[in-house]
Design a protein around this motif. Sequence first.
Motif, PDB file in Angstrom:
ATOM      1  N   GLY A  41      14.192 -45.454 -24.633  1.00  0.00           N
ATOM      2  CA  GLY A  41      13.404 -46.233 -23.820  1.00  0.00           C
ATOM      3  C   GLY A  41      13.279 -45.652 -22.437  1.00  0.00           C
ATOM      4  N   PHE A  42      14.347 -45.096 -21.792  1.00  0.00           N
ATOM      5  CA  PHE A  42      14.148 -44.672 -20.527  1.00  0.00           C
ATOM      6  C   PHE A  42      13.226 -43.474 -20.483  1.00  0.00           C
ATOM      7  N   ARG A  43      13.294 -42.593 -21.877  1.00  0.00           N
ATOM      8  CA  ARG A  43      12.429 -41.312 -21.996  1.00  0.00           C
ATOM      9  C   ARG A  43      11.058 -41.698 -22.035  1.00  0.00           C
ATOM     10  N   LEU A  44      10.535 -42.848 -22.784  1.00  0.00           N
ATOM     11  CA  LEU A  44       9.417 -43.355 -22.735  1.00  0.00           C
ATOM     12  C   LEU A  44       9.022 -43.844 -21.418  1.00  0.00           C
ATOM     13  N   LEU A  45       9.784 -44.632 -20.582  1.00  0.00           N
ATOM     14  CA  LEU A  45       9.288 -45.287 -19.406  1.00  0.00           C
ATOM     15  C   LEU A  45       8.839 -43.857 -18.442  1.00  0.00           C
ATOM     16  N   TYR A  46       9.672 -42.811 -18.503  1.00  0.00           N
ATOM     17  CA  TYR A  46       9.559 -41.844 -17.566  1.00  0.00           C
ATOM     18  C   TYR A  46       8.257 -41.016 -17.726  1.00  0.00           C
ATOM     19  N   PHE A  47       7.948 -41.104 -19.267  1.00  0.00           N
ATOM     20  CA  PHE A  47       6.908 -40.125 -19.516  1.00  0.00           C
ATOM     21  C   PHE A  47       5.622 -41.050 -19.570  1.00  0.00           C
ATOM     22  N   LEU A  48       5.502 -42.301 -19.586  1.00  0.00           N
ATOM     23  CA  LEU A  48       4.234 -42.930 -19.470  1.00  0.00           C
ATOM     24  C   LEU A  48       3.290 -42.494 -18.542  1.00  0.00           C
ATOM     25  N   PRO A  49       3.632 -42.180 -17.369  1.00  0.00           N
ATOM     26  CA  PRO A  49       2.620 -41.735 -16.434  1.00  0.00           C
ATOM     27  C   PRO A  49       1.774 -40.685 -16.753  1.00  0.00           C
ATOM     28  N   ALA A  50       2.289 -39.722 -17.602  1.00  0.00           N
ATOM     29  CA  ALA A  50       1.882 -38.506 -18.056  1.00  0.00           C
ATOM     30  C   ALA A  50       0.459 -38.860 -19.091  1.00  0.00           C
ATOM     31  N   VAL A  51       0.669 -39.860 -19.658  1.00  0.00           N
ATOM     32  CA  VAL A  51      -0.383 -40.258 -20.556  1.00  0.00           C
ATOM     33  C   VAL A  51      -1.573 -41.032 -19.988  1.00  0.00           C
ATOM     34  N   THR A  52      -1.349 -41.613 -18.605  1.00  0.00           N
ATOM     35  CA  THR A  52      -2.542 -42.101 -17.895  1.00  0.00           C
ATOM     36  C   THR A  52      -3.641 -41.065 -17.444  1.00  0.00           C
ATOM     37  N   THR A  53      -4.591 -41.520 -17.388  1.00  0.00           N
ATOM     38  CA  THR A  53      -5.763 -40.705 -16.888  1.00  0.00           C
ATOM     39  C   THR A  53      -5.718 -40.437 -15.504  1.00  0.00           C
ATOM     40  N   LEU A  54      -6.243 -39.166 -15.069  1.00  0.00           N
ATOM     41  CA  LEU A  54      -6.101 -38.955 -13.613  1.00  0.00           C
ATOM     42  C   LEU A  54      -6.912 -39.891 -12.723  1.00  0.00           C
ATOM     43  N   VAL A  55      -8.085 -39.990 -13.158  1.00  0.00           N
ATOM     44  CA  VAL A  55      -8.836 -41.316 -12.415  1.00  0.00           C
ATOM     45  C   VAL A  55      -8.290 -42.510 -12.402  1.00  0.00           C
ATOM     46  N   ALA A  56      -7.674 -42.933 -13.647  1.00  0.00           N
ATOM     47  CA  ALA A  56      -7.230 -44.370 -13.301  1.00  0.00           C
ATOM     48  C   ALA A  56      -6.050 -44.485 -12.522  1.00  0.00           C
ATOM     49  N   TYR A  57      -5.088 -43.511 -12.532  1.00  0.00           N
ATOM     50  CA  TYR A  57      -3.783 -43.842 -11.835  1.00  0.00           C
ATOM     51  C   TYR A  57      -4.145 -43.248 -10.276  1.00  0.00           C
ATOM     52  N   SER A  58      -5.188 -42.741 -10.137  1.00  0.00           N
ATOM     53  CA  SER A  58      -5.767 -42.268  -8.628  1.00  0.00           C
ATOM     54  C   SER A  58      -6.268 -43.497  -8.056  1.00  0.00           C
ATOM     55  N   VAL A  59      -6.941 -44.401  -8.969  1.00  0.00           N
ATOM     56  CA  VAL A  59      -7.568 -45.522  -8.370  1.00  0.00           C
ATOM     57  C   VAL A  59      -6.538 -46.475  -7.904  1.00  0.00           C
ATOM     58  N   VAL A  60      -5.432 -46.727  -8.968  1.00  0.00           N
ATOM     59  CA  VAL A  60      -4.142 -47.699  -8.846  1.00  0.00           C
ATOM     60  C   VAL A  60      -3.550 -47.371  -7.476  1.00  0.00           C
ATOM     61  N   PHE A  61      -3.331 -45.871  -7.391  1.00  0.00           N
ATOM     62  CA  PHE A  61      -2.734 -45.455  -5.990  1.00  0.00           C
ATOM     63  C   PHE A  61      -3.489 -46.010  -4.847  1.00  0.00           C
ATOM     64  N   ARG A  62      -4.627 -45.812  -4.806  1.00  0.00           N
ATOM     65  CA  ARG A  62      -5.617 -46.154  -3.619  1.00  0.00           C
ATOM     66  C   ARG A  62      -5.543 -47.398  -3.275  1.00  0.00           C
ATOM     67  N   VAL A  63      -5.513 -48.599  -4.540  1.00  0.00           N
ATOM     68  CA  VAL A  63      -5.329 -49.685  -4.437  1.00  0.00           C
ATOM     69  C   VAL A  63      -4.062 -50.105  -3.792  1.00  0.00           C
ATOM     70  N   LEU A  64      -3.072 -49.803  -4.282  1.00  0.00           N
ATOM     71  CA  LEU A  64      -1.343 -49.837  -3.935  1.00  0.00           C
ATOM     72  C   LEU A  64      -1.137 -49.293  -2.434  1.00  0.00           C
ATOM     73  N   LEU A  65      -1.849 -48.499  -1.773  1.00  0.00           N
ATOM     74  CA  LEU A  65      -1.849 -47.657  -0.597  1.00  0.00           C
ATOM     75  C   LEU A  65      -2.600 -48.231   0.276  1.00  0.00           C
TER      76      LEU A  65
END
Length: 308
Positions: A122-146
């Motif tokens: 479960g921990f391995r899956l949890l830490y690897f999940l960010p790698a399967v997100t698209t670059l644009v999607a996670y960048s937008v999420v970080f822009r909203v969070l920050l």
Amino acid sequence: MAAVDIVTRSGEARRAPTRARSLQRRLQRPGAWFALPAAVLFAVFFAYPLVISLWQSFFSTRGGELRWVGLDQYLRLFQDPLVATSLGNAFLILVIQVPVMIGVALGLAYVLNQTWLRFRSGFRLLYFLPAVTTLVAYSVVFRVLLATDGGAVNQLLGLVGVAPVDWLDSELWARVALIASITWRWTGYNMVILLAGLQSIPAEQYEAARIDGAGRWATFARVVVPQLRPAIVFTTVTSTIGALQLFDENVILTGGGPNNATLTPVLYLYKVGFQQFEPGYASAIAWVLVLLTGVISIIQFRLLREKK
């Protein structure tokens, strides 16, 4: 008759290798046909653009007219302050982000490889999940969070009495935000590679170190790290290439600002080529970046490779 038989047999012996080669060629033809689509795609979408970009770097299109300028585009690089700024930003990210990310990934891989840890999968899956997100999607999420006003990060800081941080409009904090987002995205990816390397280390080596009286740190430094050298070299080189080719994150998070604090060579190349409409100069920047990346990768291979 005996002589005729001998001649006939010798002729057949000579024809046998020819038949074998002919049969081998026939057997190889289907493989060549199967490889043809991949070869065509490689030629059309990689080799041809590569050659065209090199050819284009010797031409200028200023004023809408294509004219030969030789090495002028490359000489212009040394006089362009934004090229120096973008390279400086890339090297700053490289020097800070890559060692931190590889170090965190190595630590996580070592912990997640321990047999006493529960829910390891479960921990391995949890830490690897960010790698399967698209670059644009996670960048937008970080822009909203920050976001300075109403961002989740500043709201959490406000709960502990910390004033809002101008994450995306301050030169210092914009760089911190960019480095943090890249680290979050790629740490799990590198962790999986290092974890695979850890699992290939024989258990007998750990047992031998324990018998010799080595503690956890000594075992890690003298057994684990040397065995992981190939994986560490691979993750370091690929992370370095990724840092020098950074584009998506800083386009969405900061657009290269503020005051070009997060401008990277690929982003500057994009602006020159598609906003200023100077494809020749953009091609020259691209080829210099390719050569620089190759030189840095070779240096890292030589520094990190195992000494014989």
